[in-house]
Design a protein around this motif. Sequence first.
Motif, PDB file in Angstrom:
ATOM      1  N   ALA A 266     -25.150 -32.586  14.986  1.00 25.56           N
ATOM      2  CA  ALA A 266     -25.690 -32.926  13.681  1.00 25.56           C
ATOM      3  C   ALA A 266     -24.882 -32.163  12.631  1.00 25.56           C
ATOM      4  O   ALA A 266     -24.163 -31.220  12.946  1.00 25.56           O
ATOM      5  CB  ALA A 266     -27.174 -32.571  13.576  1.00 25.56           C
ATOM      6  N   VAL A 267     -24.990 -32.609  11.391  1.00 25.22           N
ATOM      7  CA  VAL A 267     -24.259 -31.977  10.292  1.00 25.22           C
ATOM      8  C   VAL A 267     -25.226 -31.762   9.141  1.00 25.22           C
ATOM      9  O   VAL A 267     -25.942 -32.692   8.740  1.00 25.22           O
ATOM     10  CB  VAL A 267     -23.075 -32.844   9.817  1.00 25.22           C
ATOM     11  N   LEU A 268     -25.250 -30.534   8.623  1.00 23.96           N
ATOM     12  CA  LEU A 268     -26.013 -30.228   7.426  1.00 23.96           C
ATOM     13  C   LEU A 268     -25.077 -30.408   6.238  1.00 23.96           C
ATOM     14  O   LEU A 268     -24.175 -29.596   6.014  1.00 23.96           O
ATOM     15  CB  LEU A 268     -26.554 -28.796   7.474  1.00 23.96           C
ATOM     16  N   LEU A 269     -25.246 -31.486   5.494  1.00 24.75           N
ATOM     17  CA  LEU A 269     -24.336 -31.795   4.402  1.00 24.75           C
ATOM     18  C   LEU A 269     -24.478 -30.761   3.292  1.00 24.75           C
ATOM     19  O   LEU A 269     -25.588 -30.366   2.921  1.00 24.75           O
ATOM     20  CB  LEU A 269     -24.606 -33.189   3.853  1.00 24.75           C
ATOM     21  N   GLY A 270     -23.346 -30.339   2.758  1.00 26.03           N
ATOM     22  CA  GLY A 270     -23.350 -29.324   1.718  1.00 26.03           C
ATOM     23  C   GLY A 270     -23.547 -27.928   2.245  1.00 26.03           C
ATOM     24  O   GLY A 270     -23.754 -26.990   1.475  1.00 26.03           O
ATOM     25  N   ASP A 271     -23.444 -27.751   3.554  1.00 32.08           N
ATOM     26  CA  ASP A 271     -23.646 -26.436   4.163  1.00 32.08           C
ATOM     27  C   ASP A 271     -22.486 -25.509   3.797  1.00 32.08           C
ATOM     28  O   ASP A 271     -21.329 -25.840   4.011  1.00 32.08           O
ATOM     29  CB  ASP A 271     -23.748 -26.591   5.680  1.00 32.08           C
ATOM     30  N   GLU A 272     -22.821 -24.353   3.244  1.00 30.63           N
ATOM     31  CA  GLU A 272     -21.812 -23.376   2.884  1.00 30.63           C
ATOM     32  C   GLU A 272     -21.913 -22.097   3.710  1.00 30.63           C
ATOM     33  O   GLU A 272     -21.091 -21.201   3.553  1.00 30.63           O
ATOM     34  CB  GLU A 272     -21.926 -23.026   1.395  1.00 30.63           C
ATOM     35  N   ASP A 273     -22.918 -22.019   4.555  1.00 28.79           N
ATOM     36  CA  ASP A 273     -23.142 -20.795   5.317  1.00 28.79           C
ATOM     37  C   ASP A 273     -22.729 -20.908   6.778  1.00 28.79           C
ATOM     38  O   ASP A 273     -22.904 -19.957   7.535  1.00 28.79           O
ATOM     39  CB  ASP A 273     -24.630 -20.397   5.251  1.00 28.79           C
ATOM     40  N   GLY A 274     -22.212 -22.062   7.184  1.00 28.01           N
ATOM     41  CA  GLY A 274     -21.766 -22.210   8.567  1.00 28.01           C
ATOM     42  C   GLY A 274     -22.898 -22.143   9.569  1.00 28.01           C
ATOM     43  O   GLY A 274     -22.874 -21.333  10.503  1.00 28.01           O
ATOM     44  N   VAL A 275     -23.915 -22.975   9.381  1.00 30.52           N
ATOM     45  CA  VAL A 275     -25.068 -22.925  10.285  1.00 30.52           C
ATOM     46  C   VAL A 275     -24.754 -23.512  11.659  1.00 30.52           C
ATOM     47  O   VAL A 275     -25.504 -23.316  12.609  1.00 30.52           O
ATOM     48  CB  VAL A 275     -26.277 -23.667   9.664  1.00 30.52           C
ATOM     49  N   GLY A 276     -23.654 -24.238  11.780  1.00 31.26           N
ATOM     50  CA  GLY A 276     -23.308 -24.841  13.057  1.00 31.26           C
ATOM     51  C   GLY A 276     -23.399 -26.347  13.005  1.00 31.26           C
ATOM     52  O   GLY A 276     -23.867 -26.932  12.023  1.00 31.26           O
ATOM     53  N   ASP A 277     -22.965 -26.971  14.081  1.00 35.05           N
ATOM     54  CA  ASP A 277     -22.976 -28.435  14.134  1.00 35.05           C
ATOM     55  C   ASP A 277     -23.774 -28.959  15.312  1.00 35.05           C
ATOM     56  O   ASP A 277     -23.542 -30.067  15.779  1.00 35.05           O
ATOM     57  CB  ASP A 277     -21.549 -28.972  14.188  1.00 35.05           C
ATOM     58  N   HIS A 278     -24.726 -28.170  15.790  1.00 30.18           N
ATOM     59  CA  HIS A 278     -25.647 -28.614  16.839  1.00 30.18           C
ATOM     60  C   HIS A 278     -27.071 -28.339  16.385  1.00 30.18           C
ATOM     61  O   HIS A 278     -27.374 -27.253  15.873  1.00 30.18           O
ATOM     62  CB  HIS A 278     -25.371 -27.895  18.160  1.00 30.18           C
ATOM     63  N   LEU A 279     -27.919 -29.338  16.548  1.00 31.96           N
ATOM     64  CA  LEU A 279     -29.314 -29.230  16.142  1.00 31.96           C
ATOM     65  C   LEU A 279     -30.190 -29.060  17.377  1.00 31.96           C
ATOM     66  O   LEU A 279     -30.056 -29.815  18.347  1.00 31.96           O
ATOM     67  CB  LEU A 279     -29.728 -30.477  15.364  1.00 31.96           C
ATOM     68  N   VAL A 280     -31.060 -28.056  17.328  1.00 30.26           N
ATOM     69  CA  VAL A 280     -31.972 -27.767  18.438  1.00 30.26           C
ATOM     70  C   VAL A 280     -33.361 -28.230  18.025  1.00 30.26           C
ATOM     71  O   VAL A 280     -33.885 -27.814  16.984  1.00 30.26           O
ATOM     72  CB  VAL A 280     -31.991 -26.263  18.773  1.00 30.26           C
ATOM     73  N   ILE A 281     -33.958 -29.104  18.841  1.00 25.04           N
ATOM     74  CA  ILE A 281     -35.279 -29.647  18.562  1.00 25.04           C
ATOM     75  C   ILE A 281     -36.157 -29.455  19.791  1.00 25.04           C
ATOM     76  O   ILE A 281     -35.756 -29.755  20.921  1.00 25.04           O
ATOM     77  CB  ILE A 281     -35.203 -31.141  18.197  1.00 25.04           C
ATOM     78  N   GLY A 282     -37.339 -28.926  19.572  1.00 27.78           N
ATOM     79  CA  GLY A 282     -38.280 -28.723  20.660  1.00 27.78           C
ATOM     80  C   GLY A 282     -39.631 -28.326  20.110  1.00 27.78           C
ATOM     81  O   GLY A 282     -39.828 -28.273  18.882  1.00 27.78           O
ATOM     82  N   PRO A 283     -40.588 -28.048  20.947  1.00 24.21           N
ATOM     83  CA  PRO A 283     -41.914 -27.614  20.474  1.00 24.21           C
ATOM     84  C   PRO A 283     -41.794 -26.352  19.622  1.00 24.21           C
ATOM     85  O   PRO A 283     -41.420 -25.290  20.108  1.00 24.21           O
ATOM     86  CB  PRO A 283     -42.680 -27.353  21.771  1.00 24.21           C
ATOM     87  N   GLY A 284     -42.070 -26.467  18.333  1.00 22.24           N
ATOM     88  CA  GLY A 284     -42.010 -25.325  17.443  1.00 22.24           C
ATOM     89  C   GLY A 284     -40.616 -24.880  17.077  1.00 22.24           C
ATOM     90  O   GLY A 284     -40.446 -23.798  16.505  1.00 22.24           O
TER      91      GLY A 284
END
Length: 369
Positions: A266-284
Amino acid sequence: MIAEKNPKESAGKPSWLAAAVVIGLGVAAMLVGAFLLLVPVRTAEAAARDFAAADTCAPGLPPREQAQCLSRTTATVERDRNPGIRHLVRSLDVVHADGRRQVVKVQWHRAEAPTAVGEQVRLVAWRGEIRSVEYGPRLSRTAHTVDNPYTGYAVPFGWGAFLLLFGPAMVWMECWQRWLSGRTRRAMAWQFLVPLMTLVILGVSVLVAALISDLRFPVLLRWTAAGTVLALLVAGAVSLYKWRRGEPETYEVEPRRDERERVFRAVLLGDEDGVGDHLVIGPGVLAFSIDPTGSFRRKPLPDGLVLERVRPVLATDPGGADVLGRDLSYRIAQCRDGEREVLIAVRRRDMPWLVGALTEARPAGVAGR
């Protein structure tokens, strides 16, 4: 962590100089392609017709006249340098009756060896080159060499057709970005993609077919014409379907969720802090990570993040064109964190899991690992 989107930011158009260079290269590619089709291909086809009409040389002809007829000499296979069926070109060491040795490169597309060591063959020469090898019982079978006149057109025809199609693709790409892209808000509109992909796919297909097949020119030309008509029909049908369907502003996505933890790109558009390019989704858990497994350095998204809609990638999205450059199936989850707009680009197949996570109430204060 999340950079606020600048509403005035938009995809920049190429400069006049850059546009002129790309269009010039496209026109040059078309001219080179036309030259290859009009000169080398016609020359190769004339040679193929001369070869087909050539007769066997009569005894005692001078060397100049022998070059224009078919001369046949017997030889014995001494060595096969490329045994097995994987090689399309086999190098055979042959020994002539007078003891002279020669290497003959034979085109082979069958599942059996053309000759065996010690077998007697007959070499057919024309215009100073070995054109084919006659072998088998009573020398009744024929295998052409790499100097086969019937396929001499293949390289110039393949590259000529490719350049003749790739040139307009370059011109169309630059013209769209420079003058036509403002007609649609989408970063990758079908009006741009359908003609571009049609030209590129057709050009690559003709190039590959010409280089790997042993079809004669009239046959390959008929197949190329049929493929071109089919490609135009498909492109026309897709364009008509897209035109009648219109460009949706919002996609309906059925949310999905379970008890498993999932990680996808995934990509966070406009990201300036380098959060990464993988999204983790799970309970909570709803966080970005630089780790493809999502196991460490997680940066959670805000707890109050609200999903507004799922929409296409727009030209005004920061980095939207780069996102679609990776994968055309990316879509945007347009969210809001208070007064800030948050745009998350996710592939279409993964979007239901993101929608499920965003529509599910998450406990406050969930920290990433």
